[in-house]
Scaffold this active site. Structure first.
Site, PDB file in Angstrom:
ATOM      1  N   CYS A   2       0.900  -1.349   0.007  1.00  0.00           N
ATOM      2  CA  CYS A   2      -0.055  -0.077  -0.102  1.00  0.00           C
ATOM      3  C   CYS A   2       0.790   1.222  -0.023  1.00  0.00           C
ATOM      4  O   CYS A   2       1.823   1.289   0.607  1.00  0.00           O
ATOM      5  CB  CYS A   2      -0.868   0.012   1.270  1.00  0.00           C
ATOM      6  SG  CYS A   2      -2.173  -0.989   1.345  1.00  0.00           S
ATOM      7  N   TRP A  74      -2.919  -2.558  -1.522  1.00  0.00           N
ATOM      8  CA  TRP A  74      -2.487  -3.995  -1.776  1.00  0.00           C
ATOM      9  C   TRP A  74      -3.247  -4.901  -0.648  1.00  0.00           C
ATOM     10  O   TRP A  74      -2.881  -4.700   0.606  1.00  0.00           O
ATOM     11  CB  TRP A  74      -0.961  -4.292  -1.651  1.00  0.00           C
ATOM     12  CG  TRP A  74      -0.349  -5.513  -1.907  1.00  0.00           C
ATOM     13  CD1 TRP A  74      -0.253  -5.995  -3.268  1.00  0.00           C
ATOM     14  CD2 TRP A  74      -0.136  -6.659  -1.232  1.00  0.00           C
ATOM     15  NE1 TRP A  74       0.351  -7.182  -3.014  1.00  0.00           N
ATOM     16  CE2 TRP A  74       0.405  -7.602  -1.778  1.00  0.00           C
ATOM     17  CE3 TRP A  74      -0.495  -6.665   0.311  1.00  0.00           C
ATOM     18  CZ2 TRP A  74       0.444  -9.058  -1.582  1.00  0.00           C
ATOM     19  CZ3 TRP A  74      -0.264  -8.044   0.596  1.00  0.00           C
ATOM     20  CH2 TRP A  74       0.342  -9.227   0.215  1.00  0.00           C
ATOM     21  N   ASN A  99      -1.850   1.937   5.796  1.00  0.00           N
ATOM     22  CA  ASN A  99      -0.997   1.068   5.086  1.00  0.00           C
ATOM     23  C   ASN A  99      -0.723   0.284   6.620  1.00  0.00           C
ATOM     24  O   ASN A  99      -0.481   0.648   7.477  1.00  0.00           O
ATOM     25  CB  ASN A  99       0.174   1.682   4.722  1.00  0.00           C
ATOM     26  CG  ASN A  99       1.224   0.706   4.266  1.00  0.00           C
ATOM     27  OD1 ASN A  99       0.956  -0.705   4.215  1.00  0.00           O
ATOM     28  ND2 ASN A  99       2.432   1.077   4.065  1.00  0.00           N
ATOM     29  N   GLU A 489       8.162 -15.165 -10.415  1.00  0.00           N
ATOM     30  CA  GLU A 489       7.475 -13.804  -9.919  1.00  0.00           C
ATOM     31  C   GLU A 489       6.917 -13.115 -11.106  1.00  0.00           C
ATOM     32  O   GLU A 489       6.046 -12.627 -11.126  1.00  0.00           O
ATOM     33  CB  GLU A 489       8.703 -12.969  -9.372  1.00  0.00           C
ATOM     34  CG  GLU A 489       8.934 -13.030  -8.176  1.00  0.00           C
ATOM     35  CD  GLU A 489      10.132 -12.090  -7.687  1.00  0.00           C
ATOM     36  OE1 GLU A 489      10.007 -11.313  -6.664  1.00  0.00           O
ATOM     37  OE2 GLU A 489      11.161 -11.877  -8.497  1.00  0.00           O
ATOM     38  N   LYS A 604       6.567  -4.378  -4.035  1.00  0.00           N
ATOM     39  CA  LYS A 604       7.751  -4.401  -3.886  1.00  0.00           C
ATOM     40  C   LYS A 604       8.354  -4.000  -2.531  1.00  0.00           C
ATOM     41  O   LYS A 604       9.316  -4.688  -2.045  1.00  0.00           O
ATOM     42  CB  LYS A 604       8.296  -2.916  -4.735  1.00  0.00           C
ATOM     43  CG  LYS A 604       9.597  -2.424  -4.747  1.00  0.00           C
ATOM     44  CD  LYS A 604      10.202  -3.202  -5.629  1.00  0.00           C
ATOM     45  CE  LYS A 604      11.820  -2.902  -5.665  1.00  0.00           C
ATOM     46  NZ  LYS A 604      12.581  -4.001  -6.152  1.00  0.00           N
TER      47      LYS A 604
HETATM   48  N1  HGA Z   1      -5.037  -3.982   5.567  1.00  0.00           N
HETATM   49  C1  HGA Z   1      -5.447  -2.775   4.721  1.00  0.00           C
HETATM   50  C2  HGA Z   1      -4.318  -2.148   4.274  1.00  0.00           C
HETATM   51  C3  HGA Z   1      -3.211  -3.160   3.463  1.00  0.00           C
HETATM   52  C4  HGA Z   1      -2.043  -2.811   3.424  1.00  0.00           C
HETATM   53  O1  HGA Z   1      -1.207  -2.057   3.965  1.00  0.00           O
HETATM   54  N2  HGA Z   1      -1.172  -3.258   2.315  1.00  0.00           N
HETATM   55  O2  HGA Z   1       0.226  -3.048   2.170  1.00  0.00           O
HETATM   56  C5  HGA Z   1      -6.325  -3.362   3.530  1.00  0.00           C
HETATM   57  O3  HGA Z   1      -6.431  -4.540   3.437  1.00  0.00           O
HETATM   58  O4  HGA Z   1      -6.875  -2.320   3.008  1.00  0.00           O
END
Ligand code: HGA
Length: 609
Positions: A2, A74, A99, A489, A604
């Protein structure tokens, strides 16, 4: 993972936020969103897929305002849907981007539901915004209400929050996930990393664990974990304008593969003289080099593979026991620490959640000291480690790590030689020989890149493959692991790697004419053993892809698709011979038409556990 961007300015922040999100795309994400506040209220756009989909929404329905927050998500909790994309709201006015992971979100969600809060998403994030809303019912000060709400949260987070009747400020906080403040002229910003803000400023303040920050147009006030106001240093980012530019290349990954001669030279610069490792590259206190009796290396993914190569070097050159472990395992087990053990972490970003947690655990144990080999000088890992050796690879944007890996290997070789030399395990003559070899590394990598066209041709044979097996022996076994990781990947081909000697203990059962076997066969003491392993494969009809130098005499071997690699000193083989494997996986991905720089489901900088 995120990415967060927040901005407060005298101009419309929409473009700033969208450009910030584009600059965070490299971190990997599945959806995105923006909320912008103005006199009328807060309005938001959210979209699944690329940031371009969000930009299209702005094109159709522009939003404008002088304060806003934005996010690339993410997904960890809840599918990557528009509904789960951030920002999340409580009521009409309070918006958040987050995040991290709130570990006690289930409990908090149930409590909030009994108080009448209705959840619109499946995310853990939504509990935070409702908690702040709940605090605002008894605490009129927005900043204090955020601080109060944070006390209920367990887990890791970086957040940015706006409240529409408080459009003169945004509040942000970090605990366990990275966050930087960007200082502009009568405008200020927050973001997950500085790359997201290089279009608006080059001045940054790195927040510490537990910091809460109030950001207004005129200034930034930082409260530490004890709620005491702190002045933190402003860092001027001397960025390379090319860092986020692909230049002549189609993908960042290829650009970064080709940057390797230059960045390896930068990694060696000032660390080796003509014939010695310069031990002051570890900082003023290099006494650990003499005192170390054991080495524990802890890392994740590609960095873990670099650590595995280093084990061969440290045991061989310095004659010291060395263990290598993935951070997510290390952090949750009871660890026995022998006397005078060096704790060595490896991370490109220096924000890898598991590696950071491992470091924090190690600091509670009886280690000699902690050394981080890392690419980002301002990262949490660097700030929290006693000693640092920077890899100097420059910004790496492609999700599949390439130049970060070869510079990590270079830094690890420097470390292994320094320890061996200071411990008296290495004669001055041998050290001079090794260091002389290292001086030719950039030229060797340049030479290795000349096989690009030949490797591209070979890659076409992988267009319809679904599996691949990589084999290696000695320090080339971790390189085989890295080759397999790269291929899976970015081309989504199932790939595994084995020490070649393990072939007949299981994987040989998989070998038939549909199974490509890829092997780097350096011209070293293991050559004959490896040749026998290849015979075992050929005898079962397996398709053999061999990367070897001319003298290995494999070019005309039956059933072998041969690619010539450079003959180099044995110590350099892992660093030089990973390059053909990087090129192979890149070209296979291009042939398969996958998203090379942002492969599906991957991120990343892995800032969540
Ligand atoms: N848990 C939150 C944010 C996910 C996150 O930080 N990903 O890198 C969600 O699922 O929206």
């Amino acid at each position: 993972m995120c990415g967060i961007v927040g901005a407060i300015a005298q101009r419309n922040v929409a473009k700033i936020l969208l450009e910030g999100l584009s600059r965070l795309e490299y971190r990997g994400y599945d959806s995105s969103g923006v909320a912008i506040n103005n006199e009328v209220g807060v309005r938001a756009h959210r979209a699944v897929g690329k940031v371009q989909a969000l930009k299209d929404k702005f094109e159709a329905t522009p939003l404008d305002g002088k304060i806003g927050i934005a996010h690339t998500r993410w997904a960890t909790h809840g599918k990557p849907t528009e509904n789960n994309a951030h920002p999340h709201f409580s009521g009409d006015d309070l918006a958040i981007v987050h995040n991290g992971i709130i570990e006690n979100h289930d409990k908090l969600r149930n409590q909030l539901k009994t108080q009448g809060y209705v959840f619109k998403s499946e995310t853990d994030t939504e509990v935070i915004v409702h908690l702040i809303h709940q605090e605002l019912q008894s605490e009129p000060d927005f900043l204090q209400a955020v601080k109060n709400a944070l006390k209920y949260l367990e887990g890791a987070f970086a957040i940015a929050v706006t409240l529409n009747d408080q459009n003169h400020r945004l509040v942000a906080a970090r605990k366990g996930s990275p966050l930087v403040v960007g200082i502009g002229i009568e405008e200020n910003f927050v973001a997950s990393d500085q790359l997201a803000l290089l279009h608006v400023t080059d001045q940054f303040v790195f927040l510490e664990e537990g910091d809460v920050v109030e950001v207004t147009r005129d200034g930034v006030t930082i409260f530490d974990s004890q709620d005491v106001i702190q002045e933190r240093p402003v860092h001027v980012f001397n960025h390379n304008v090319d860092a986020t530019d692909k230049g002549e290349f189609r993908h960042y990954m290829m650009k970064e593969i080709y940057e390797q001669p230059k960045v390896i030279a930068a990694c060696l610069e000032g660390r080796i003289s003509e014939n010695k490792v310069l031990t002051d590259c570890f900082g003023a206190d290099s006494s650990f080099l003499k005192n170390v009796e054991n080495v524990h290396i802890v890392a994740c993914g590609t960095s873990y593979h670099a650590g595995m190569v280093a084990k061969y070097w440290i045991e061989d050159l310095a004659n010291l026991p060395c263990t290598v472990e993935v951070a997510s395992e290390y952090r949750y087990r009871k660890v026995a620490v022998p006397k005078n053990t060096l704790f060595l972490t490896l991370s490109q970003s220096g924000e890898t959640a598991d590696t950071l947690a491992a470091l924090r655990k190690a600091k509670e144990l009886d280690y000699l000291t902690s050394l981080a080999i890392c690419n980002v000088p301002s990262s949490t890992l660097v700030r929290e480690s006693a000693l640092t050796l920077l890899t100097n690879a420059g910004a790496e944007i492609g999700v599949a790590s390439t130049k970060a890996f070869t510079t990590q290997l270079t830094a690890l070789l420097i470390t292994a030689i320094a320890i061996a030399s200071e411990k008296g395990a290495l004669s001055a003559i041998k050290e001079a020989e090794l260091v002389n070899s290292m001086h030719s590394l950039p030229a060797h990598i340049d030479e290795a890149l000349k096989q690009d066209v030949a490797i591209k041709k070979v890659s076409e044979r992988f267009a319809n493959k679904h599996n691949a097996l990589f084999l290696g022996r000695g320090p080339m076994f971790p390189i085989a692991l890295e080759g397999a990781l790269k291929l899976k990947e970015i081309s989504y081909i199932h790939a595994e790697a084995y020490p070649a000697g393990e072939l007949k203990h299981g994987p040989l059962a998989l070998v038939d004419e549909d199974m490509p076997i890829i092997s780097i066969v350096p011209h070293n003491s293991m050559l004959d053993k490896l040749k026998s392993n290849l015979q075992e494969v050929a005898a079962r009809g397996g398709e053999l892809y061999v990367f070897a130098d001319k003298d290995a005499e494999l070019q005309n071997a039956e059933g072998v698709i041969f690619t010539e690699v450079l003959k180099v000193d044995e110590i350099l083989e892992p660093i030089v011979h990973v390059v053909p494997l990087q090129l192979l996986s890149y070209h296979v991905a291009v042939v398969k038409g996958t998203d090379v720089d942002q492969p599906r489901n991957l991120a990343k900088s892995v800032t969540v556990e």
